[in-house]
Design an enzyme around this catalytic site. Structure first.
Site, short mmCIF file in Angstrom:
data_model
loop_
_atom_site.label_atom_id
_atom_site.label_comp_id
_atom_site.label_asym_id
_atom_site.label_seq_id
_atom_site.Cartn_x
_atom_site.Cartn_y
_atom_site.Cartn_z
N ASP A 13 51.16 -56.86 69.84
CA ASP A 13 49.16 -56.30 69.78
C ASP A 13 49.55 -55.41 70.61
OD1 ASP A 13 46.67 -55.28 69.91
OD2 ASP A 13 45.68 -57.66 69.49
N GLN A 96 48.41 -55.65 75.06
CA GLN A 96 47.74 -57.21 75.27
C GLN A 96 49.43 -57.93 74.80
OE1 GLN A 96 44.86 -58.82 72.81
NE2 GLN A 96 46.40 -59.81 71.64
N TYR A 235 44.71 -68.25 77.19
CA TYR A 235 44.68 -67.41 76.63
C TYR A 235 44.08 -65.99 76.20
CZ TYR A 235 42.62 -66.31 72.03
OH TYR A 235 42.00 -65.38 70.69
N LYS A 238 44.61 -64.75 69.33
CA LYS A 238 46.26 -65.82 68.47
C LYS A 238 47.65 -65.51 68.04
CE LYS A 238 44.12 -70.04 68.00
NZ LYS A 238 44.50 -70.65 67.73
N SER A 249 66.64 -65.50 41.20
CA SER A 249 67.25 -66.02 40.78
C SER A 249 67.69 -67.49 42.07
CB SER A 249 68.69 -65.54 40.92
OG SER A 249 68.51 -63.84 40.37
N TYR A 353 42.79 -74.06 74.95
CA TYR A 353 43.11 -72.40 76.03
C TYR A 353 42.66 -71.84 75.74
CZ TYR A 353 46.83 -76.21 76.22
OH TYR A 353 47.70 -77.27 75.47
C1 F6R Z 1 40.73 -63.20 67.72
C2 F6R Z 1 40.33 -62.04 69.07
C3 F6R Z 1 38.96 -61.59 68.30
C4 F6R Z 1 38.81 -62.00 70.51
C5 F6R Z 1 37.66 -61.10 70.57
C6 F6R Z 1 37.27 -61.25 71.92
O1 F6R Z 1 42.10 -63.52 68.12
O2 F6R Z 1 41.62 -61.05 69.52
O3 F6R Z 1 38.46 -62.64 67.99
O4 F6R Z 1 38.99 -63.07 70.96
O5 F6R Z 1 36.80 -59.87 69.94
O6 F6R Z 1 37.76 -60.34 72.66
P1 F6R Z 1 37.16 -59.92 74.59
O7 F6R Z 1 37.64 -61.40 75.05
O8 F6R Z 1 38.97 -58.63 74.26
O9 F6R Z 1 36.33 -59.21 74.41
MG MG Z 2 45.83 -59.52 65.22
MG MG Z 3 44.03 -57.56 70.05
#
Ligand code: F6R
Ligand code: MG
Ligand code: MG
Length: 370
Positions: A13, A96, A235, A238, A249, A353
């Site tokens: 990402d 990120q 964190y 994910k 095959s 986390y």
């Molecule tokens: C899930 C994800 C989003 C962010 C959410 C908050 O994996 O990436 O749901 O966790 O949009 O994001 P922030 O903390 O960047 O505002």
């Molecule tokens: Mg993603």
């Molecule tokens: Mg993202």
């Protein structure tokens, strides 16, 4: 002798638009132009650039084997250049997943997710690349098990003598950093005892058994198992896993591989990486997380791997999966109605986390003994 080839699926990402919804076209163009240059130089044989939600996915065909410094270096260079573009455009979460400043020979442990396998190509080599967004590596446990071990999913396990002997599963304990090899069908119940705990035990690879049609030391499926929070120490979203699965095959047919996604099972991830929700198989054009930053989704890119990559074919772009998607919507709605309550929100241990502990910290002094 047929020369081995390697397929590497490396993802990160590097930023998205708006918020964590979808990769922006201009950064995808950067990735394509860098990989085109590497192809012209002869560094890689072929490539494709795709996205699933906010994840940029690089699929490379080459002869450098797995964990190649050269190939990982190329991926890192692509992600750095995409990040530069993402920063210029002020995209959200630019860079990120690039958790380290300098490349040191391998992208593992630096943020990107990796699924790659080296194998001796058969006369014809069908391969499906799966890419998920807003969930974790354990989301692959159920479908991979179904494909290679569940006779109610894969008719070939019953009908085709070449599949009848079963497979070997390489299972990782991603907390303790250990692994175990286990056989199906004889150890099926023990395997399920592990992989049902999908936040800790994840299927890493599947191998054919000895004495079959395919070499027992060459994987037929591989899943990325990077744990971002273990790398970053806090964190950072994910892991949004990817997988490569070979088919036909002596292996599950393409349709048996896809059938494993016909049930939208509950996976963890979704909003703030903190919620259980259904995994929805979608065509490429719907790989865009909207409702509550989700729901979690998976795309499938079908290839024939020859002297170059033939494909991708958008495998879930089929009304045959409409029922699964409808079911996923119903489950999404049902789960959402729980709001902040478990089991929509992840159990307390899994929230460790996320940003929740920071909220709870300020209440600590107010607790009295009872
Ligand atoms: C899930 C994800 C989003 C962010 C959410 C908050 O994996 O990436 O749901 O966790 O949009 O994001 P922030 O903390 O960047 O505002
Ligand atoms: Mg993603
Ligand atoms: Mg993202």
């Amino acid at each position: 002798m047929v020369e081995k080839i390697t397929v590497s699926l490396i993802k990160a990402d590097i930023g998205s638009c708006p918020g964590h919804a979808v990769v922006y076209e201009e950064t995808l163009e950067v990735a394509k132009s860098v990989l085109e240059e590497k192809k012209q130089n002869g560094d890689i044989i072929d490539y494709r650039v795709l996205n699933c939600g906010d994840d940029t996915e690089l699929i490379m065909l080459h002869k450098e084997g797995v964990d190649s410094e050269k190939i990982h270096g190329i991926a890192w260079e692509v992600f750095e250049k995409c990040t530069a573009k993402a920063k210029e455009l002020k995209l959200y979460g630019a860079g990120q997943d690039l958790l380290k400043d300098a490349f040191s020979g391998n992208v593992r442990g630096m943020g990107p997710g990796v699924a790659e396998m080296e194998f001796t190509p058969r006369k014809s080599e069908p391969l499906i690349a799966f890419m998920m967004d807003k969930t974790e590596p354990g989301a692959f446990n159920l479908p991979i098990f179904r494909m290679f071990a569940d006779p109610f999913n894969t008719a070939g396990l019953v009908i085709d003598p070449a599949l009848h002997n079963g497979f070997v599963f390489e299972i990782w304990d991603i907390m303790e950093h250990k692994r175990v090899f286990m056989k199906t069908p004889e150890e099926m119940y023990d395997i399920l005892a592990l992989i049902g705990g999908k936040s800790r035990f994840v299927i890493k690879r599947v191998y054919p058994k000895e004495g079959g049609k395919l070499p027992a030391d060459e994987p037929v499926a591989v899943v990325s198992t990077e744990k971002l929070y273990q790398i970053a120490g806090e964190y950072v979203g994910k892991d949004d896993p990817v997988a490569l699965v070979r088919a036909q095959s002596g292996l599950p047919a393409v349709g048996e591989v896809l059938e494993a996604f016909a049930f939208p099972h509950l996976v963890s991830g979704w909003m703030r990486g903190s919620h259980n929700g259904p995994l929805m198989p979608v065509p490429f054009r719907y790989a865009k997380c909207t409702r509550f930053d989700g729901p979690p989704r998976v795309i499938a890119a079908g290839f024939q791997v020859g002297d170059r990559l033939i494909g991708p074919v958008d495998m879930f772009d089929d009304p045959a999966f409409d029922y699964t998607r409808q079911k996923a919507q119903e489950i999404a709605e049902y789960m959402r109605r729980h709001g902040p309550f478990e089991p929509h929100r992840l159990p307390h241990e899994d929230m460790e986390y996320t940003t929740l502990p920071k909220v709870l910290e300020k209440l600590e002094d107010r607790f009295e003994k009872i």
